[in-house]
Design a protein around this motif. Structure first.
Motif, PDB file in Angstrom:
ATOM      1  N   LYS A 194       0.811  -1.231   0.000  1.00  0.00           N
ATOM      2  CA  LYS A 194       0.000   0.000   0.000  1.00  0.00           C
ATOM      3  C   LYS A 194       0.839   1.274   0.000  1.00  0.00           C
ATOM      4  O   LYS A 194       0.432   2.276  -0.587  1.00  0.00           O
ATOM      5  N   GLY A 195       2.001   1.249   0.664  1.00  0.00           N
ATOM      6  CA  GLY A 195       2.902   2.418   0.630  1.00  0.00           C
ATOM      7  C   GLY A 195       3.421   2.632  -0.781  1.00  0.00           C
ATOM      8  O   GLY A 195       3.408   3.758  -1.308  1.00  0.00           O
ATOM      9  N   HIS A 196       3.858   1.558  -1.405  1.00  0.00           N
ATOM     10  CA  HIS A 196       4.346   1.637  -2.789  1.00  0.00           C
ATOM     11  C   HIS A 196       3.239   2.106  -3.736  1.00  0.00           C
ATOM     12  O   HIS A 196       3.476   2.909  -4.642  1.00  0.00           O
ATOM     13  N   GLN A 197       2.035   1.565  -3.505  1.00  0.00           N
ATOM     14  CA  GLN A 197       0.920   1.922  -4.399  1.00  0.00           C
ATOM     15  C   GLN A 197       0.653   3.423  -4.353  1.00  0.00           C
ATOM     16  O   GLN A 197       0.347   4.040  -5.369  1.00  0.00           O
ATOM     17  N   LYS A 198       0.786   4.001  -3.145  1.00  0.00           N
ATOM     18  CA  LYS A 198       0.554   5.438  -3.009  1.00  0.00           C
ATOM     19  C   LYS A 198       1.608   6.213  -3.810  1.00  0.00           C
ATOM     20  O   LYS A 198       1.294   7.187  -4.504  1.00  0.00           O
ATOM     21  N   VAL A 199       2.867   5.776  -3.709  1.00  0.00           N
ATOM     22  CA  VAL A 199       3.960   6.440  -4.431  1.00  0.00           C
ATOM     23  C   VAL A 199       3.730   6.324  -5.948  1.00  0.00           C
ATOM     24  O   VAL A 199       3.811   7.312  -6.689  1.00  0.00           O
ATOM     25  N   ILE A 200       3.410   5.119  -6.395  1.00  0.00           N
ATOM     26  CA  ILE A 200       3.263   4.871  -7.843  1.00  0.00           C
ATOM     27  C   ILE A 200       2.022   5.589  -8.388  1.00  0.00           C
ATOM     28  O   ILE A 200       2.060   6.209  -9.450  1.00  0.00           O
ATOM     29  N   GLN A 201       0.911   5.513  -7.608  1.00  0.00           N
ATOM     30  CA  GLN A 201      -0.314   6.171  -8.068  1.00  0.00           C
ATOM     31  C   GLN A 201      -0.126   7.688  -8.136  1.00  0.00           C
ATOM     32  O   GLN A 201      -0.663   8.342  -9.042  1.00  0.00           O
ATOM     33  N   THR A 202       0.640   8.225  -7.196  1.00  0.00           N
ATOM     34  CA  THR A 202       0.924   9.668  -7.219  1.00  0.00           C
ATOM     35  C   THR A 202       1.655  10.028  -8.517  1.00  0.00           C
ATOM     36  O   THR A 202       1.337  11.033  -9.169  1.00  0.00           O
ATOM     37  N   ALA A 203       2.620   9.191  -8.901  1.00  0.00           N
ATOM     38  CA  ALA A 203       3.361   9.456 -10.150  1.00  0.00           C
ATOM     39  C   ALA A 203       2.434   9.361 -11.361  1.00  0.00           C
ATOM     40  O   ALA A 203       2.499  10.194 -12.275  1.00  0.00           O
ATOM     41  N   ILE A 204       1.547   8.374 -11.365  1.00  0.00           N
ATOM     42  CA  ILE A 204       0.621   8.216 -12.498  1.00  0.00           C
ATOM     43  C   ILE A 204      -0.305   9.437 -12.587  1.00  0.00           C
ATOM     44  O   ILE A 204      -0.516  10.006 -13.667  1.00  0.00           O
ATOM     45  N   ASP A 205      -0.842   9.847 -11.436  1.00  0.00           N
ATOM     46  CA  ASP A 205      -1.766  10.994 -11.431  1.00  0.00           C
ATOM     47  C   ASP A 205      -1.061  12.264 -11.894  1.00  0.00           C
ATOM     48  O   ASP A 205      -1.613  13.040 -12.690  1.00  0.00           O
ATOM     49  N   LEU A 206       0.161  12.484 -11.394  1.00  0.00           N
ATOM     50  CA  LEU A 206       0.897  13.696 -11.798  1.00  0.00           C
ATOM     51  C   LEU A 206       1.238  13.659 -13.282  1.00  0.00           C
ATOM     52  O   LEU A 206       1.167  14.676 -13.985  1.00  0.00           O
ATOM     53  N   ALA A 207       1.614  12.476 -13.778  1.00  0.00           N
ATOM     54  CA  ALA A 207       1.945  12.337 -15.206  1.00  0.00           C
ATOM     55  C   ALA A 207       0.726  12.702 -16.052  1.00  0.00           C
ATOM     56  O   ALA A 207       0.840  13.426 -17.051  1.00  0.00           O
ATOM     57  N   ASN A 208      -0.440  12.231 -15.624  1.00  0.00           N
ATOM     58  CA  ASN A 208      -1.666  12.562 -16.368  1.00  0.00           C
ATOM     59  C   ASN A 208      -1.919  14.057 -16.360  1.00  0.00           C
ATOM     60  O   ASN A 208      -2.230  14.656 -17.392  1.00  0.00           O
ATOM     61  N   GLU A 209      -1.777  14.660 -15.168  1.00  0.00           N
ATOM     62  CA  GLU A 209      -2.004  16.116 -15.062  1.00  0.00           C
ATOM     63  C   GLU A 209      -1.033  16.898 -15.928  1.00  0.00           C
ATOM     64  O   GLU A 209      -1.394  17.915 -16.519  1.00  0.00           O
ATOM     65  N   VAL A 268       2.632   5.782   4.819  1.00  0.00           N
ATOM     66  CA  VAL A 268       1.389   5.004   4.864  1.00  0.00           C
ATOM     67  C   VAL A 268       1.557   3.985   5.986  1.00  0.00           C
ATOM     68  O   VAL A 268       2.556   3.270   6.042  1.00  0.00           O
ATOM     69  N   GLU A 269       0.565   3.953   6.909  1.00  0.00           N
ATOM     70  CA  GLU A 269       0.686   3.079   8.073  1.00  0.00           C
ATOM     71  C   GLU A 269      -0.465   2.093   8.178  1.00  0.00           C
ATOM     72  O   GLU A 269      -1.535   2.315   7.620  1.00  0.00           O
ATOM     73  N   SER A 270      -0.212   1.014   8.921  1.00  0.00           N
ATOM     74  CA  SER A 270      -1.282   0.103   9.317  1.00  0.00           C
ATOM     75  C   SER A 270      -1.041  -0.221  10.776  1.00  0.00           C
ATOM     76  O   SER A 270       0.079  -0.619  11.148  1.00  0.00           O
ATOM     77  N   GLU A 271      -2.044  -0.039  11.605  1.00  0.00           N
ATOM     78  CA  GLU A 271      -1.911  -0.241  13.057  1.00  0.00           C
ATOM     79  C   GLU A 271      -0.653   0.435  13.607  1.00  0.00           C
ATOM     80  O   GLU A 271       0.172  -0.198  14.281  1.00  0.00           O
ATOM     81  N   ASP A 272      -0.493   1.709  13.260  1.00  0.00           N
ATOM     82  CA  ASP A 272       0.606   2.548  13.765  1.00  0.00           C
ATOM     83  C   ASP A 272       1.998   2.100  13.323  1.00  0.00           C
ATOM     84  O   ASP A 272       3.003   2.520  13.884  1.00  0.00           O
ATOM     85  N   GLU A 273       2.065   1.245  12.359  1.00  0.00           N
ATOM     86  CA  GLU A 273       3.363   0.746  11.882  1.00  0.00           C
ATOM     87  C   GLU A 273       3.481   1.099  10.409  1.00  0.00           C
ATOM     88  O   GLU A 273       2.509   0.977   9.656  1.00  0.00           O
ATOM     89  N   LYS A 274       4.678   1.552   9.993  1.00  0.00           N
ATOM     90  CA  LYS A 274       4.891   1.862   8.579  1.00  0.00           C
ATOM     91  C   LYS A 274       4.702   0.586   7.752  1.00  0.00           C
ATOM     92  O   LYS A 274       5.257  -0.457   8.091  1.00  0.00           O
ATOM     93  N   VAL A 275       3.887   0.682   6.725  1.00  0.00           N
ATOM     94  CA  VAL A 275       3.761  -0.456   5.807  1.00  0.00           C
ATOM     95  C   VAL A 275       5.080  -0.556   5.058  1.00  0.00           C
ATOM     96  O   VAL A 275       5.508   0.399   4.411  1.00  0.00           O
ATOM     97  N   SER A 276       5.765  -1.692   5.174  1.00  0.00           N
ATOM     98  CA  SER A 276       7.048  -1.843   4.484  1.00  0.00           C
ATOM     99  C   SER A 276       7.239  -3.296   4.070  1.00  0.00           C
ATOM    100  O   SER A 276       6.580  -4.198   4.614  1.00  0.00           O
ATOM    101  N   SER A 277       8.149  -3.492   3.153  1.00  0.00           N
ATOM    102  CA  SER A 277       8.430  -4.856   2.701  1.00  0.00           C
ATOM    103  C   SER A 277       8.920  -5.698   3.881  1.00  0.00           C
ATOM    104  O   SER A 277       8.544  -6.861   4.023  1.00  0.00           O
ATOM    105  N   SER A 278       9.753  -5.096   4.738  1.00  0.00           N
ATOM    106  CA  SER A 278      10.295  -5.859   5.877  1.00  0.00           C
ATOM    107  C   SER A 278       9.181  -6.283   6.829  1.00  0.00           C
ATOM    108  O   SER A 278       9.190  -7.405   7.348  1.00  0.00           O
ATOM    109  N   TYR A 279       8.230  -5.387   7.072  1.00  0.00           N
ATOM    110  CA  TYR A 279       7.099  -5.694   7.957  1.00  0.00           C
ATOM    111  C   TYR A 279       6.283  -6.862   7.378  1.00  0.00           C
ATOM    112  O   TYR A 279       5.919  -7.812   8.092  1.00  0.00           O
ATOM    113  N   ILE A 280       6.050  -6.828   6.076  1.00  0.00           N
ATOM    114  CA  ILE A 280       5.274  -7.898   5.438  1.00  0.00           C
ATOM    115  C   ILE A 280       6.026  -9.225   5.524  1.00  0.00           C
ATOM    116  O   ILE A 280       5.444 -10.271   5.818  1.00  0.00           O
ATOM    117  N   ARG A 281       7.335  -9.184   5.313  1.00  0.00           N
ATOM    118  CA  ARG A 281       8.149 -10.405   5.437  1.00  0.00           C
ATOM    119  C   ARG A 281       8.007 -11.006   6.829  1.00  0.00           C
ATOM    120  O   ARG A 281       7.814 -12.205   6.983  1.00  0.00           O
TER     121      ARG A 281
END
Ligand SMILES: Cc1cc2nc3c(=O)[nH]c(=O)nc-3n(C[C@H](O)[C@H](O)[C@H](O)COP(=O)(O)O)c2cc1C
Ligand SMILES: Nc1ncnc2c1ncn2[C@@H]1O[C@H](COP(=O)(O)OP(=O)(O)OP(=O)(O)O)[C@@H](O)[C@H]1O
Length: 313
Positions: A32-47, A158-171
């Motif tokens: 979800k953190g990555h998605q926010k970064v990537i979606q931001t780039a897509i939205d800005l590119a469109n604009e 981007v957080e979930s339950e007060d923790e940064k969503v990260s690849s390490s957390y998911i691992r």
């Protein structure tokens, strides 16, 4: 989606690429953190009427930086990561080889070669993104290194339950078997792709034939145990129960855990087929039973529990 493989030093000039808005990171998991970064780039590119791009690296930096490890296990091996980026609607991926030469670039050199030199007009990254030798470049230093050639957007945590969503957390969560919770971090369930190979052929003799899965890539394995899973075979999705483990009732080996799935209501041969296993819920730990009958009794109970879970979910 166009995939542009690059290595340092590359021989491209600015004119080889259209103006782009680029999201940068390793992006293992496309969470979800990555998605926010990537979606931001897509939205800005469109604009801005520019191309949207993702700059990512291969192999994982730790393979190069910690020389002892040859292959790191991933949430989304390269093929899956690229598929997810394509589904998001990214126009181009700059796939940069991560090797010692790249790791040794000074922050300014990295920016000159990989942003300014590729006609990047805007960079999007998370608040904690770093670049250049020893990760010395940050979102604070990027405006200076840009030499006025591009602008930037910093995406907040981007957080979930007060923790940064990260690849390490998911691992970590996968290593603990918390596959149900992973949905909140990835925005989808964790999946592993693999091919069905021959096992000891014992399964059908106890009434639970299992497909033994050989992982296609270096996927992370969730904790040893029994899980409710969805299985994609061709275009059809089935319910099933999976075991990750050593089959201690029959073997003392703890060398390499097997992944096997009993697909509910499926009849037919699966050998050689490619399956996608989606991990939905941890059910129980793997146990050493006092003989095959006790195991069968437990498997019947597991099946009942998991069928009822899927009726409700
Ligand atoms: C849902 C499920 C749960 C399982 N749980 C256990 C277990 O707790 N202990 C165990 O020794 N084996 C367990 N097994 C593994 C079985 O022993 C194994 O499927 C069977 O021996 C067939 O092995 P084969 O595919 O190598 O022929 C489980 C298998 C499945 C599909
Ligand atoms: N939770 C998050 N919120 C906002 N941005 C994030 C978040 N996680 C990662 N990013 C950004 O996404 C990009 C890619 O992140 P990257 O793959 O390097 O790290 P990560 O997911 O934090 O994983 P790791 O645990 O391996 O550090 C970077 O720009 C990073 O700053």
């Amino acid at each position: 989606m166009d995939i542009q493989e690059l290595q340092y030093p590359h021989t491209h000039s600015k004119n080889d690429f259209p103006e782009s808005v680029v999201a940068i990171g390793y992006f293992d998991g496309v969470h979800k953190g990555h998605q926010k970064v990537i979606q931001t780039a897509i939205d800005l590119a469109n604009e801005q009427g520019r191309e949207s791009a993702v700059m990512t690296f291969h192999p994982h930096p730790s393979v190069v930086l910690k020389k002892n490890k040859q292959q790191i296990e991933l949430i989304t091996p390269l093929e899956d990561k690229l598929n997810l980026l394509e589904q998001m609607g990214v126009d181009r991926v700059f796939l940069v080889t991560f090797d010692e030469d790249l790791a040794g670039l000074l922050p300014q050199e990295f920016v000159d070669y990989f942003f300014i030199g590729l006609n990047v007009q805007h960079v999007v990254a998370g608040f904690d993104f770093s670049y250049g030798k020893m990760g010395k470049g940050s979102m604070e230093t990027l405006p200076f290194h840009s030499r006025g050639a591009f602008s930037q957007t910093v995406v907040q945590k981007v957080e979930s339950e007060d923790e940064k969503v990260s690849s390490s957390y998911i691992r970590e969560e996968l290593h603990q078997g918390n596959v149900g919770y992973i949905y909140n971090l990835l925005g989808r369930y964790y999946t592993i792709k693999g091919t069905v190979v021959k096992g000891d052929q014992r399964g059908h003799t106890i009434g639970f034939p299992t497909a033994n899965i050989e992982r296609k890539d270096a996927y992370i394995l969730p904790q040893v145990g029994v899980y409710a899973v969805k299985v994609q075979i061709g275009d059809t999705i089935w319910n099933g129960m999976a075991n990750i483990g050593y089959k201690p009732t029959f073997s003392d080996s703890t060398e390499k855990p097997a992944v096997e799935v009993y697909v509910f209501d499926y009849e037919g041969d699966l050998y050689g087929q490619e399956l996608v296993v989606e991990w939905r819920k941890f059910i129980r730990n793997e146990t050493k039973f006092d003989g095959v009958h006790a195991l069968i009794e437990q498997l019947n109970q597991d099946e009942k529990e998991i069928r009822s879970f899927f009726n409700d979910n």
